[in-house]
Write an enzyme that holds these catalytic residues in place. Structure first.
Site, short mmCIF file in Angstrom:
data_model
loop_
_atom_site.label_atom_id
_atom_site.label_comp_id
_atom_site.label_asym_id
_atom_site.label_seq_id
_atom_site.Cartn_x
_atom_site.Cartn_y
_atom_site.Cartn_z
N LYS A 117 -0.62 -49.38 -16.06
CA LYS A 117 0.50 -49.30 -15.12
C LYS A 117 0.62 -50.55 -14.27
CE LYS A 117 1.45 -44.44 -14.46
NZ LYS A 117 1.74 -43.41 -13.46
N LYS A 200 5.51 -40.70 -27.40
CA LYS A 200 5.51 -39.46 -26.65
C LYS A 200 6.90 -39.15 -26.10
CE LYS A 200 2.72 -37.57 -22.93
NZ LYS A 200 1.63 -37.71 -21.98
N LYS A 203 10.44 -38.62 -20.05
CA LYS A 203 11.61 -38.55 -19.18
C LYS A 203 12.19 -39.93 -18.92
CE LYS A 203 8.32 -38.45 -15.42
NZ LYS A 203 7.47 -37.53 -14.69
#
Ligand code: TRP
Length: 338
Positions: A117, A200, A203
């Site tokens: 991240k 995956k 959203k």
């Protein structure tokens, strides 16, 4: 080791919409664990985790309420489980500070999620993003939770949680925090993108057709399944036949998870079918299982006051468990007035 009450804790970040992946990978299991009656179940909207990266305030509020509506629509019952948002229970942040002083820099630097991240620009990442796993350990250990259902990607954070518990117990010569057991989701419940079976379902994918949102209505769900990417071959009759067919595997896994059966059983029934026959059946199944959730979510979303009341009540229940554990922690550490 002292005996601990069997207690489940898990959290989901309110950072955008909910997908079929959240439902099959997490919420459905949360409901099963709630209904089994073997555990006390504590489920949390981890808003303090969400703000480790920038969140628009109005969007955060909305996402938190939507997540709460999703939990309830999926079957988490606030009279059986404790359901609340993290920031209302200050004990999480308070214990996290203690854990920031237990965890070592080297441990945190090894976290793969931090490395992914923060990326190349880690100097510009928030301090909170770096400390995120210590807050997660606090979420779990402030309830002395014994079992934590999470996705595979959170396994390393749970190992860190154990390391923190062990080091705290050692440093202070106590047997106070439990060594929590991870309950890792199986591969069958890992829901992949409808456009690319190797990614995956997310959203944040730019294509809305890549995912089923829990708030999608019946027509949208059916249409997304009909348009899902597939290969031209018929379904195999054994799971081995799904090797190198990620899109076919994903649809079979989704079918199995929704029907609460195994991929083997799905292929025993549907092996030899073309996707032109299988997809409408999957669409019907998905609409049957998911449209009621979406309807209930929309109904709840129209009553934000009711959602806030539920979260306020859940926070009170959570605090009643967490406050004595934090107090005892402060005593162990030597804080005056604890
Ligand atoms: N880090 C988890 C995730 O991104 C969310 C989370 C925060 C969590 N605190 C937790 C999960 C405690 C389980 C237990 O999915």
């Amino acid at each position: 080791m002292a005996a601990f009450t069997p207690r489940v804790f898990s959290g989901i970040q309110p950072s955008g919409g909910l997908t079929l992946g959240n439902y099959l990978g997490a919420m459905k299991r949360f409901v099963t664990m709630q209904d089994e009656g073997k555990f006390e179940t504590v489920y949390c909207m981890v808003d303090l985790h969400a703000i480790t990266v920038w969140q628009d305030p109005a969007a955060l509020t909305r996402a938190t309420r939507e997540l709460c509506a999703g939990f309830i629509a999926a079957g988490v019952d606030p009279s059986k489980s404790i359901l609340f948002n993290q920031s209302q229970v200050a004990e999480h942040a308070q214990l996290a500070w203690i854990f920031n002083c237990v965890a070592r820099m080297g441990w945190m630097q090894r976290m793969t999620q931090w490395k992914d991240k923060a990326g190349k620009n880690s100097q510009n990442a928030s301090l909170g993003l770096f400390a995120y796993p210590a807050l997660m350990a606090a979420d779990i250990l402030v309830y002395h939770a014994t079992h934590v259902p999470v996705g595979e990607d959170q396994k390393q954070h749970l190992e860190l949680t154990r390391d923190i518990a062990i080091k705290f117990n050692n440093d202070f010569g106590v047997d106070f925090f439990p060594e929590t057991e991870p309950v890792i989701e199986g591969a069958a419940t890992r829901v992949m993108s409808l456009r690319d079976g190797s990614k995956k379902m997310s959203k944040s994918d730019p294509s809305d057709m890549s995912r089923i949102n829990l708030i999608d209505d019946a027509d949208t769900i059916a249409q997304k399944i009909r348009k899902a990417r597939t290969d031209p071959d018929a379904l195999p009759s054994e799971v081995d036949g799904l090797d190198d067919r990620p899109e076919a595997r994903n649809l079979v896994n989704i079918y199995a998870a929704l029907a609460e059966t195994t991929p083997e059983a799905v292929l025993a029934d549907h092996g030899g079918s073309q996707f032109s026959a299988f997809k409408p059946e999957l669409a019907d199944l998905a609409v049957n299982k998911l449209a009621p959730i979406s309807t209930e979510m929309s109904r709840l979303m129209e009553q934000p006051d009711e959602i806030d009341r539920i979260l306020g009540h859940g926070a009170e229940q959570a605090r009643a468990l967490a406050a004595p554990i934090l107090k005892k922690t402060y005593e162990i550490v030597g804080m005056v007035g604890a």
